[in-house]
Motif scaffolding. Structure first.
Motif, PDB file in Angstrom:
ATOM      1  N   ASP A 146       0.346  -1.225  -0.175  1.00  0.00           N
ATOM      2  CA  ASP A 146      -0.182   0.478   0.012  1.00  0.00           C
ATOM      3  C   ASP A 146       1.182   1.184   0.122  1.00  0.00           C
ATOM      4  O   ASP A 146       1.761   1.251   0.787  1.00  0.00           O
ATOM      5  N   ASN A 219      -6.865 -15.032   9.140  1.00  0.00           N
ATOM      6  CA  ASN A 219      -7.475 -13.164   9.289  1.00  0.00           C
ATOM      7  C   ASN A 219      -6.327 -12.916   7.978  1.00  0.00           C
ATOM      8  O   ASN A 219      -5.734 -12.231   7.796  1.00  0.00           O
ATOM      9  N   SER A 221      -6.520  -9.606   6.578  1.00  0.00           N
ATOM     10  CA  SER A 221      -5.428  -8.560   6.724  1.00  0.00           C
ATOM     11  C   SER A 221      -4.039  -9.117   7.238  1.00  0.00           C
ATOM     12  O   SER A 221      -3.222  -8.601   6.523  1.00  0.00           O
ATOM     13  N   GLN A 222      -3.709 -10.049   8.241  1.00  0.00           N
ATOM     14  CA  GLN A 222      -2.406 -10.388   8.019  1.00  0.00           C
ATOM     15  C   GLN A 222      -1.993 -10.773   7.546  1.00  0.00           C
ATOM     16  O   GLN A 222      -0.696 -10.042   6.681  1.00  0.00           O
ATOM     17  N   ALA A 224      -2.384 -10.680   4.391  1.00  0.00           N
ATOM     18  CA  ALA A 224      -1.941  -9.950   3.133  1.00  0.00           C
ATOM     19  C   ALA A 224      -0.979  -8.664   3.745  1.00  0.00           C
ATOM     20  O   ALA A 224       0.146  -8.860   2.876  1.00  0.00           O
ATOM     21  N   LYS A 225      -0.527  -8.569   4.904  1.00  0.00           N
ATOM     22  CA  LYS A 225       0.411  -7.598   5.691  1.00  0.00           C
ATOM     23  C   LYS A 225       1.697  -8.636   5.515  1.00  0.00           C
ATOM     24  O   LYS A 225       3.003  -8.073   4.824  1.00  0.00           O
ATOM     25  N   SER A 230      -1.781  -5.449  -0.918  1.00  0.00           N
ATOM     26  CA  SER A 230      -2.969  -5.456   0.018  1.00  0.00           C
ATOM     27  C   SER A 230      -4.081  -6.045   0.458  1.00  0.00           C
ATOM     28  O   SER A 230      -4.266  -7.211  -0.222  1.00  0.00           O
ATOM     29  N   ARG A 231      -4.687  -5.372   0.887  1.00  0.00           N
ATOM     30  CA  ARG A 231      -5.925  -6.832   1.484  1.00  0.00           C
ATOM     31  C   ARG A 231      -6.614  -6.872  -0.021  1.00  0.00           C
ATOM     32  O   ARG A 231      -7.207  -7.895  -0.382  1.00  0.00           O
ATOM     33  N   GLN A 232      -7.326  -5.906  -0.315  1.00  0.00           N
ATOM     34  CA  GLN A 232      -8.046  -5.948  -1.096  1.00  0.00           C
ATOM     35  C   GLN A 232      -7.666  -6.707  -2.523  1.00  0.00           C
ATOM     36  O   GLN A 232      -8.499  -7.618  -3.451  1.00  0.00           O
ATOM     37  N   GLN A 235      -7.931 -10.262  -1.389  1.00  0.00           N
ATOM     38  CA  GLN A 235      -9.428 -11.160  -1.197  1.00  0.00           C
ATOM     39  C   GLN A 235      -9.575 -11.150  -3.093  1.00  0.00           C
ATOM     40  O   GLN A 235     -10.293 -12.392  -3.164  1.00  0.00           O
TER      41      GLN A 235
END
Length: 245
Positions: A146, A219, A221-222, A224-225, A230-232, A235
């Motif tokens: 990001d 998780n 978000s975690q 993706a990090k 990015s989370r998007q 997904q």
């Protein structure tokens, strides 16, 4: 054919259609009528057909992958589009287009590819043509963090950068040390009967994502990090690879 009545139907890579279906298609083009599966009634169709091939028609006909009569029936107007390796002046336009496409899909704001990446793209021969270029850009944008504005060398797929090692300065092949994350401990199990490159890449990506989703207790978000995206983006990859969580 029936759904496209009055419109245009694109038949992609028609040389991959098996001979039996090619014969049926030829009959439809000649008679301009179709019969639905299980029906005895024929339906008139009025459709413009555009077909493309990913090889020389002469080679496809000689190799039995394309019926000669179907080719002559379709080839009323024939256009030859040179491979990307012969029109490299188009590469910057394609790069901008694909970055914009995946900006919208991934909800990103990437501005462009940096000069080093563009120079590499110009030097490469692109045996997979425009589709390979799109795949490389899509894969690279999946690896961006990001806030990053430019697609850089360390974002590009390893297998693509590996092809460029011979004859290129080492400085152009450096990877971002921050990218050495979870991949160092991931082990890919490949089915012995599968040799297709694209299939292997998709299997690898799916196993890779599932492995680290499990490590992060699903998780997103975690995960993706951890994977540096990015989370998007994660997904989107999960949806494309049919990973449900």
């Amino acid at each position: 054919m029936n759904r496209r009545r009055g419109g245009t139907l694109l038949l992609d890579e028609i040389n991959s259609l098996n001979p039996g279906l090619q014969a049926k298609l030829l009959r439809v083009l000649q008679e301009k009528r179709v019969r639905r599966l299980g029906s005895t009634k024929e339906i008139a169709v009025d459709v413009r057909v555009i077909a493309n091939m990913n090889e020389d028609p002469v080679d496809a006909i000689a190799g039995g992958r394309m019926r000669k009569d179907l080719f002559y029936r379709l080839g009323i107007v024939t256009l030859f589009i040179p491979p990307l390796s012969e029109r490299k002046e188009d590469i910057p336009t394609f790069v901008s287009h694909f970055i914009q496409k995946y900006n919208e899909l991934f909800q990103m704001k990437v501005k462009a590819a940096d000069e080093e990446v563009l120079a590499l793209f110009q030097a490469y021969d692109w045996p997979g043509n425009v589709r390979e270029l799109e795949h490389v850009i899509e894969a690279g944008m999946n690896m961006m963090m990001d806030g990053e504005d430019y697609l850089c060398m360390h974002h590009l797929p390893y297998h693509f950068r590996f092809k460029q090692r011979e004859g290129r300065p080492a400085a152009q092949l450096q990877t971002n040390p921050l990218q050495h994350t979870a991949a160092d401990t991931f082990i890919y199990t490949s089915p012995e009967h599968t040799t297709d490159f694209q299939t292997q890449m998709e299997r690898f990506e799916k196993q890779y994502i599932v492995h680290y989703l499990e490590k992060m207790d699903d998780n997103i978000s975690q995960t993706a990090k951890l994977l540096g995206m990015s989370r998007q983006s994660l997904q989107y990859r999960m949806k494309k690879l049919h990973i449900s969580r």
